[in-house]
Scaffold this active site. Structure first.
Site, mmCIF file in Angstrom:
data_model
loop_
_atom_site.group_PDB
_atom_site.id
_atom_site.type_symbol
_atom_site.label_atom_id
_atom_site.label_comp_id
_atom_site.label_asym_id
_atom_site.label_seq_id
_atom_site.Cartn_x
_atom_site.Cartn_y
_atom_site.Cartn_z
ATOM 1 N N THR A 154 0.771 -1.270 -0.010
ATOM 2 C CA THR A 154 -0.031 0.120 0.142
ATOM 3 C C THR A 154 0.919 1.120 -0.102
ATOM 4 O O THR A 154 1.949 1.394 0.687
ATOM 5 C CB THR A 154 -0.840 0.050 1.287
ATOM 6 O OG1 THR A 154 -0.100 0.042 2.382
ATOM 7 C CG2 THR A 154 -1.724 -1.192 1.556
ATOM 8 N N TRP A 169 -20.209 13.634 14.015
ATOM 9 C CA TRP A 169 -19.526 13.430 12.798
ATOM 10 C C TRP A 169 -19.840 14.107 11.715
ATOM 11 O O TRP A 169 -21.124 14.157 11.172
ATOM 12 C CB TRP A 169 -19.463 11.978 12.518
ATOM 13 C CG TRP A 169 -18.627 11.318 13.567
ATOM 14 C CD1 TRP A 169 -18.222 11.552 14.612
ATOM 15 C CD2 TRP A 169 -18.565 9.610 13.380
ATOM 16 N NE1 TRP A 169 -17.351 10.391 15.380
ATOM 17 C CE2 TRP A 169 -17.851 9.158 14.594
ATOM 18 C CE3 TRP A 169 -18.961 8.568 12.570
ATOM 19 C CZ2 TRP A 169 -17.272 7.960 14.885
ATOM 20 C CZ3 TRP A 169 -18.451 7.192 12.825
ATOM 21 C CH2 TRP A 169 -17.949 7.112 14.031
ATOM 22 N N LYS A 208 -14.670 15.538 13.064
ATOM 23 C CA LYS A 208 -15.504 15.361 14.341
ATOM 24 C C LYS A 208 -15.663 17.039 14.919
ATOM 25 O O LYS A 208 -14.675 17.469 15.457
ATOM 26 C CB LYS A 208 -14.675 14.726 15.347
ATOM 27 C CG LYS A 208 -14.379 13.359 14.827
ATOM 28 C CD LYS A 208 -13.624 12.458 15.786
ATOM 29 C CE LYS A 208 -13.586 10.998 15.155
ATOM 30 N NZ LYS A 208 -12.330 10.178 15.465
ATOM 31 N N GLU A 232 -5.676 -4.618 0.437
ATOM 32 C CA GLU A 232 -5.745 -5.896 1.590
ATOM 33 C C GLU A 232 -6.692 -6.753 1.172
ATOM 34 O O GLU A 232 -6.931 -7.755 1.963
ATOM 35 C CB GLU A 232 -5.607 -5.341 2.933
ATOM 36 C CG GLU A 232 -4.613 -4.570 3.426
ATOM 37 C CD GLU A 232 -4.580 -3.078 3.337
ATOM 38 O OE1 GLU A 232 -5.428 -2.618 2.094
ATOM 39 O OE2 GLU A 232 -3.960 -2.304 3.892
#
Ligand code: AMP
Length: 540
Positions: A185, A445, A440, A329
């Site tokens: 990655t 959120w 936040k 992944e």
């Protein structure tokens, strides 16, 4: 009681053998770095793969050796995928857009034995070579006539390796959990981390994608992987296409809208796969020319969220948009958003509503949402949570990196994707953010993706990003960064007005910054890390 069926290991080489037997005339068309177009078939390719495998053995490549590639999408890169894994070695694809420092780390961490490179990368390799393992050998992916002058010592020529080798091979048997591919990655923080795919995970992934994306993966279909072979196995296309009988059209290095349009038009590409920025370029070209490339009818878009505006633009032109979500992944496919037949006749607006979600899971991948304390959250389409996955095509840990591995698995062995999402009762996943991109504000959120989607519907906006900036009172507040279209000058008040109509007042960004171009990561996504470094740290 044990079942009594034969146990044959799942092996990647069987995919190309199957394609050669079943779809011998399926095509692989490549725009070559040498400047011309190369055409071949699955039958011919299986023969060249066998010759390459014999050649690799002749060079001493054995079980588990890591063989690196630094190359664009083309038939030789495809051949390496099969020949390397077929003899039990590991095909390690390197992203050429990584920084020199990251590439040096990766090649040394993987301890690559051979590195196969396209002509384009010879000058870069001349600088990097002193930092690579001393016994690494470099192979230039071309023929004798095109071998370049280079200061690299002892370079080999790709076609010389195949010369004189037999076009048949008995592929060796080995356990199906043998390592086959390695992809790091790009790593926003810390060193890149390696995902090590097995033969079993790769073949199961290929089967899963053929079942869930059947409109593209079928005999006679022509697919353009704009997604690079160096990024998560080009989303599995080098395996899914031969398994299904679809032809592959490899675009080489030119990925601008005009080059893609020309290639798609000439080669009658039906389905094209890549990240949203690529499709915005193609859509501009389609609008300028006033028509679609001939035969074009489908895009698979992922890597980052496709905006509503993008989905709507293609659907309006009659092109099916299949939004897909996944990660390195996960081999990478996790979900895809082909609609169930009952929704096919919905009006455009309602179809696009649905297609903005990342869709339903692919067989072999399970999804769960949890809160900050790890407690399961309902799949009610409204409650966002941390998204975890498990399955046969999901990593069980990073290659030779226990420190990076430990924090990303929970007590039940599920892998933490780092994404925040909702899942509705019909199984549709909607990614609302990367957890580190979430804003936040005052204990609530704010989804940066939701805001970006609305801003992208402004005709003067080419691209945008919302990031969190520190705030004394609210902890964090959203800041909107906009790249305008070349021919437009969108105004701050217009854009904020759009948002005020659509979201709660406290979610509207406090400010808008206009930039010439948004910074991009090595995998073609807007780099919010770089934006935060620039704007959030300034404001702190
Ligand atoms: P990578 O491993 O570099 O492919 O990055 C994987 C990450 O890209 C995921 O965890 C998501 O944050 C993001 N991503 C991939 N596909 C999508 C999508 N269709 N919508 C939103 N985010 C996506």
């Amino acid at each position: 009681m044990k079942g009594m069926m034969m146990h044959r290991p799942l092996k990647i080489a069987d995919l190309i053998t199957f394609a050669a037997d079943t779809y011998p005339d399926g095509e692989i068309v490549s725009v070559r770095t040498e400047g011309d177009i190369h055409r071949t078939t699955y039958r011919e390719t299986a023969g060249r793969v066998a010759r390459l495998a014999h050649g690799l053995r002749g060079l001493g490549v054995g079980d588990g050796d890591r063989i690196a590639t630094l190359a664009w999408n083309g038939y030789r890169h495809f051949e390496l995928y099969y020949a390397v894994s077929g003899i039990g070695a590991v095909c390690h694809t390197i992203n050429p857009r990584l920084s020199a420092e990251q590439m040096i780390y990766i090649v040394n961490h993987a301890q690559d034995r051979l590195l196969f490179a396209d002509l384009t990368f010879v000058p870069a390799l001349e600088k990097l070579r002193p930092h690579f393992p001393a016994d690494l050998r470099i192979v230039i992916m071309t023929d004798r006539a095109h071998m370049p002058e280079t200061t690299l010592e002892g370079v080999l020529c790709y076609e010389d390796i195949l010369d004189g080798q037999p076009a048949e091979i008995d592929w060796p048997d080995f356990p199906e959990d043998r390592a086959a591919g390695l992809c790091y990655t790009s790593g926003t923080t810390g060193n890149p981390k390696g995902t090590l795919y097995s033969h079993r995970s790769t073949v199961l992934h290929a089967l899963g994608m053929c079942v869930t994306i059947p409109q593209a993966l079928k005999e006679g279909s022509r697919i353009l992987p704009v997604v690079p072979l160096f990024h998560v196995n080009a989303w599995g296309l080098p395996y899914g296409a031969p398994l299904s009988g679809a032809s592959l059209i490899f675009p080489g290095a030119a990925l601008d809208g005009s080059s893609l349009f020309e290639l798609m038009d000439r080669e009658k590409v039906f389905s094209a796969w890549g990240v949203p920025t690529v499709w915005m370029g193609l859509m501009n070209e389609i609008r300028q020319r006033g028509r679609l490339p001939e035969g074009f009818g489908d895009i698979v878009v992922g890597g980052s969220a496709a905006s509503r505006a993008l989905i709507e633009a293609f659907e309006t032109e009659g092109v099916n948009v299949c939004h897909a979500w996944g990660m390195t992944e996960m081999s990478p496919l996790g979900t895809q958003c082909n609609l169930p037949p009952a929704m096919a006749d919905l009006p455009l607006d309602r179809r696009v509503d649905r297609k903005q979600s990342q869709g339903r899971r692919v067989f072999g991948v399970e999804l769960k949402l949890v809160d900050d304390a790890g407690k399961r959250l309902p799949h009610d389409g409204a409650t966002p949570g941390h998204l975890y996955v498990r399955g046969n095509t999901v990593t069980s840990g990073y290659y030779e990196d226990p420190d990076a591995t430990a924090p990303v698995f929970d007590a039940e062995g599920w892998f933490c994707t780092g994404d925040i999402a909702t899942i509705d009762p019909d199984g549709f996943l909607a990614v609302t953010d990367r957890s580190k991109d979430l804003i936040k504000s005052g204990g609530e959120w704010i989804s940066s993706l939701d805001l970006e989607n609305i801003v992208m519907s402004h005709p003067g906006v080419a691209s945008c990003a919302v990031i969190a900036v520190p705030d004394v009172k609210w902890e964090e507040r959203p800041l909107l960064i906009v790249q305008a279209r070349e021919d437009a000058q969108p105004q701050k008040e217009e854009i904020l007005g759009l948002l005020q109509d659509r979201v709660a007042r406290w979610q509207v960004p406090d400010d808008v910054v206009f930039v010439e171009a948004l910074p991009m990561t090595a995998t073609g996504k807007v780099s919010k890390l770089m934006l935060r470094q620039q704007y959030a740290e300034d404001s702190a």
